[in-house]
Design an enzyme around this catalytic site. Structure first.
Site, PDB file in Angstrom:
ATOM      1  N   TYR A 160      -4.481   8.174   8.905  1.00  0.00           N
ATOM      2  CA  TYR A 160      -4.753   7.203   7.834  1.00  0.00           C
ATOM      3  C   TYR A 160      -3.986   5.903   8.103  1.00  0.00           C
ATOM      4  O   TYR A 160      -4.562   4.807   8.093  1.00  0.00           O
ATOM      5  CB  TYR A 160      -4.352   7.800   6.479  1.00  0.00           C
ATOM      6  N   LYS A 199      -8.223  10.792  -8.843  1.00  0.00           N
ATOM      7  CA  LYS A 199      -7.822  11.046  -7.458  1.00  0.00           C
ATOM      8  C   LYS A 199      -7.206  12.451  -7.332  1.00  0.00           C
ATOM      9  O   LYS A 199      -6.720  12.838  -6.271  1.00  0.00           O
ATOM     10  CB  LYS A 199      -6.810   9.991  -6.990  1.00  0.00           C
TER      11      LYS A 199
HETATM   12  N1  LIG Z   1      -3.351   3.922  -4.403  1.00  0.00           N
HETATM   13  C1  LIG Z   1      -2.422   3.658  -3.509  1.00  0.00           C
HETATM   14  O1  LIG Z   1      -1.227   3.969  -3.709  1.00  0.00           O
HETATM   15  C2  LIG Z   1      -2.775   2.960  -2.218  1.00  0.00           C
HETATM   16  C3  LIG Z   1      -1.728   2.628  -1.350  1.00  0.00           C
HETATM   17  C4  LIG Z   1      -2.056   1.975  -0.161  1.00  0.00           C
HETATM   18  C5  LIG Z   1      -3.360   1.656   0.124  1.00  0.00           C
HETATM   19  N2  LIG Z   1      -4.354   2.026  -0.714  1.00  0.00           N
HETATM   20  C6  LIG Z   1      -5.729   1.671  -0.350  1.00  0.00           C
HETATM   21  O2  LIG Z   1      -6.315   0.998  -1.435  1.00  0.00           O
HETATM   22  C7  LIG Z   1      -7.716   1.249  -1.472  1.00  0.00           C
HETATM   23  C8  LIG Z   1      -8.094   1.797  -2.833  1.00  0.00           C
HETATM   24  O3  LIG Z   1      -7.358   3.000  -3.039  1.00  0.00           O
HETATM   25  P1  LIG Z   1      -7.439   3.832  -4.381  1.00  0.00           P
HETATM   26  O4  LIG Z   1      -6.064   4.286  -4.688  1.00  0.00           O
HETATM   27  O5  LIG Z   1      -8.203   3.062  -5.389  1.00  0.00           O
HETATM   28  O6  LIG Z   1      -8.249   5.099  -3.876  1.00  0.00           O
HETATM   29  P2  LIG Z   1      -9.594   5.757  -4.419  1.00  0.00           P
HETATM   30  O7  LIG Z   1      -9.831   6.941  -3.555  1.00  0.00           O
HETATM   31  O8  LIG Z   1      -9.507   5.936  -5.899  1.00  0.00           O
HETATM   32  O9  LIG Z   1     -10.673   4.621  -4.119  1.00  0.00           O
HETATM   33  C9  LIG Z   1     -11.396   4.541  -2.928  1.00  0.00           C
HETATM   34  C10 LIG Z   1     -12.868   4.556  -3.287  1.00  0.00           C
HETATM   35  O10 LIG Z   1     -13.622   4.380  -2.089  1.00  0.00           O
HETATM   36  C11 LIG Z   1     -14.775   5.188  -2.195  1.00  0.00           C
HETATM   37  N3  LIG Z   1     -15.250   5.485  -0.854  1.00  0.00           N
HETATM   38  C12 LIG Z   1     -14.651   6.292   0.068  1.00  0.00           C
HETATM   39  N4  LIG Z   1     -15.397   6.346   1.181  1.00  0.00           N
HETATM   40  C13 LIG Z   1     -16.480   5.549   0.951  1.00  0.00           C
HETATM   41  C14 LIG Z   1     -17.624   5.224   1.728  1.00  0.00           C
HETATM   42  N5  LIG Z   1     -17.796   5.731   2.945  1.00  0.00           N
HETATM   43  N6  LIG Z   1     -18.546   4.385   1.194  1.00  0.00           N
HETATM   44  C15 LIG Z   1     -18.387   3.884  -0.061  1.00  0.00           C
HETATM   45  N7  LIG Z   1     -17.321   4.175  -0.833  1.00  0.00           N
HETATM   46  C16 LIG Z   1     -16.387   4.999  -0.330  1.00  0.00           C
HETATM   47  C17 LIG Z   1     -14.320   6.426  -2.943  1.00  0.00           C
HETATM   48  O11 LIG Z   1     -15.408   7.098  -3.576  1.00  0.00           O
HETATM   49  C18 LIG Z   1     -13.312   5.867  -3.933  1.00  0.00           C
HETATM   50  O12 LIG Z   1     -13.917   5.610  -5.169  1.00  0.00           O
HETATM   51  C19 LIG Z   1      -8.002   2.196  -0.336  1.00  0.00           C
HETATM   52  O13 LIG Z   1      -8.419   1.437   0.764  1.00  0.00           O
HETATM   53  C20 LIG Z   1      -6.653   2.825  -0.058  1.00  0.00           C
HETATM   54  O14 LIG Z   1      -6.552   3.274   1.277  1.00  0.00           O
HETATM   55  C21 LIG Z   1      -4.084   2.665  -1.891  1.00  0.00           C
END
Ligand SMILES: NC(=O)c1ccc[n+]([C@@H]2O[C@H](COP(=O)([O-])OP(=O)(O)OC[C@H]3O[C@@H](n4cnc5c(N)ncnc54)[C@H](O)[C@@H]3O)[C@@H](O)[C@H]2O)c1
Length: 337
Positions: A160, A199
């Site tokens: 990741y 999540k």
């Molecule tokens: N939440 C955190 O602490 C955190 C920290 C660092 C980075 N991030 C990044 O921030 C972004 C959002 O994270 P989040 O916490 O909202 O996670 P999340 O899993 O709630 O949101 C990601 C969304 O992307 C969608 N998704 C996944 N694969 C997909 C695809 N192939 N096509 C279309 N949609 C797809 C999922 O259904 C989900 O709704 C992500 O890129 C994650 O890697 C989050």
């Protein structure tokens, strides 16, 4: 709260990962502050499929978008036909790219790279084609085993984190080519707040401990948790960073954290104090040693200087702001089972 003088009304905004935690929070930010913004919310939404670690393949949930009035598209960013349709049918002004395999423990390297890295480049090409600003989610996981939390010192220790480093590299490639759009990567640290509940086990420990405590259970921490420190950031500050990243001419990759590392033990202590429930603490072995970050603390100097980003929430303030939602979820979702 408006974080910029940019008027997003009448702008066409693509938000990917829009049924997830951060994406849906962005959808509502725009809907509430810029009612005439044309918001396209794209997500593949969940089904029952799981990865080999037992977690869902995607966490997108319609409940995160209850009350949303914009356009909702169910589609996969790995689907080239869908991307072509988006390219032809819209003219985006901004793309907030949050869609990703967000679960840091997923082992399927093939799908991780395809989804997080390759699909990002495809979306970036659409942004360039439309002259749209690209603001995308990178991650503190890029730092992995590094002890310096500054762009340029990445050392990912899982696929990741690697995928997010590759996204940053792609961005720099285009920035260095002098593309006409602004490309901003935001390395979020550990985000917590409303709309993360779906999540499941990958939601922040704030909501998970909150619900353990409300259930009357003893919160389970990894052994040595008083020495596992992370930079925990409240969702509202992540929104702030995304909005400020829309200002022109600030392409680059920036940390989005508070600049202060806190322990998992602190989370439990704050929750127990605020909820006035103390069932002690239980310690369990950490199954993720080897690919786990024991310390993160964002250096936010560049984010402050270039994005004018200034975190507003300490961990205490974030948890206090979040508690009514933690309690509501407990009543409406957790108790029902
Ligand atoms: N939440 C955190 O602490 C955190 C920290 C660092 C980075 N991030 C990044 O921030 C972004 C959002 O994270 P989040 O916490 O909202 O996670 P999340 O899993 O709630 O949101 C990601 C969304 O992307 C969608 N998704 C996944 N694969 C997909 C695809 N192939 N096509 C279309 N949609 C797809 C999922 O259904 C989900 O709704 C992500 O890129 C994650 O890697 C989050």
């Amino acid at each position: 709260m408006k974080y910029t003088n940019i008027d997003f009304n009448n702008k066409t905004i693509l938000i990917t990962g829009a049924a997830g935690f951060i994406g849906s929070s962005l959808c509502f930010y725009f809907q509430e502050n810029y009612p005439k913004a044309n918001i396209i919310a794209l997500d593949c939404f969940r089904n029952e499929e799981t990865f080999s670690n037992g977690n869902l393949k995607s966490f997108g949930h319609f409940k995160n978008l209850l009350g949303f009035k914009g356009v909702v598209v169910s589609g996969n960013i790995n689907d080239k036909k869908l991307l072509k349709e988006l390219d032809i049918n819209y003219n985006f002004d901004y793309i907030f790219h949050q869609a990703a395999i967000s679960d840091t423990t997923v082992q399927e390297q093939d799908l991780m790279i395809q989804t997080n890295v390759n699909a990002y480049e495809d979306l970036l090409k659409i942004a360039i084609n439309h002259g749209a600003n690209m603001i995308y989610a990178s991650s503190a996981a890029t730092y992995g085993d590094s002890d310096r939390f500054e762009v340029g010192y990445e050392q990912p220790n899982n696929v990741y984190g690697f995928s997010k480093v590759m996204m940053d590299n792609i961005s720099y490639k285009y920035i260095n080519q002098g593309v006409d759009i602004s490309i901003v990567g935001l390395k979020y640290f550990n985000v917590f707040g409303p709309r993360e509940f779906y999540k499941n086990k990958t939601a922040s420990m704030v909501v998970q401990f909150g619900h353990q405590i409300l259930k009357g259970l003893t919160p389970k921490l990894f052994e040595g948790s008083d020495k596992i420190l992370r930079d925990f950031i409240y969702i509202e500050d992540v929104i702030q960073a995304n909005i400020k990243a829309c200002e022109p001419k600030q392409s680059g990759v920036y940390n989005v954290g508070t600049g202060k590392a806190r322990s998992f033990e602190d989370i439990v202590n704050i929750l127990q104090k605020e909820l006035e429930i103390d069932n002690g603490k239980e310690y369990i072995p950490n199954p993720f040693i080897g690919s786990y970050q024991f310390f993160t603390e964002a250096n936010i100097e560049a984010s402050k200087e270039n994005l004018n980003y200034e975190p507003q929430y300490s961990m205490e303030e974030g948890i206090k702001a979040y508690l009514p939602e933690i309690k509501r979820l407990f009543e409406t979702e957790v108790k029902k089972g």
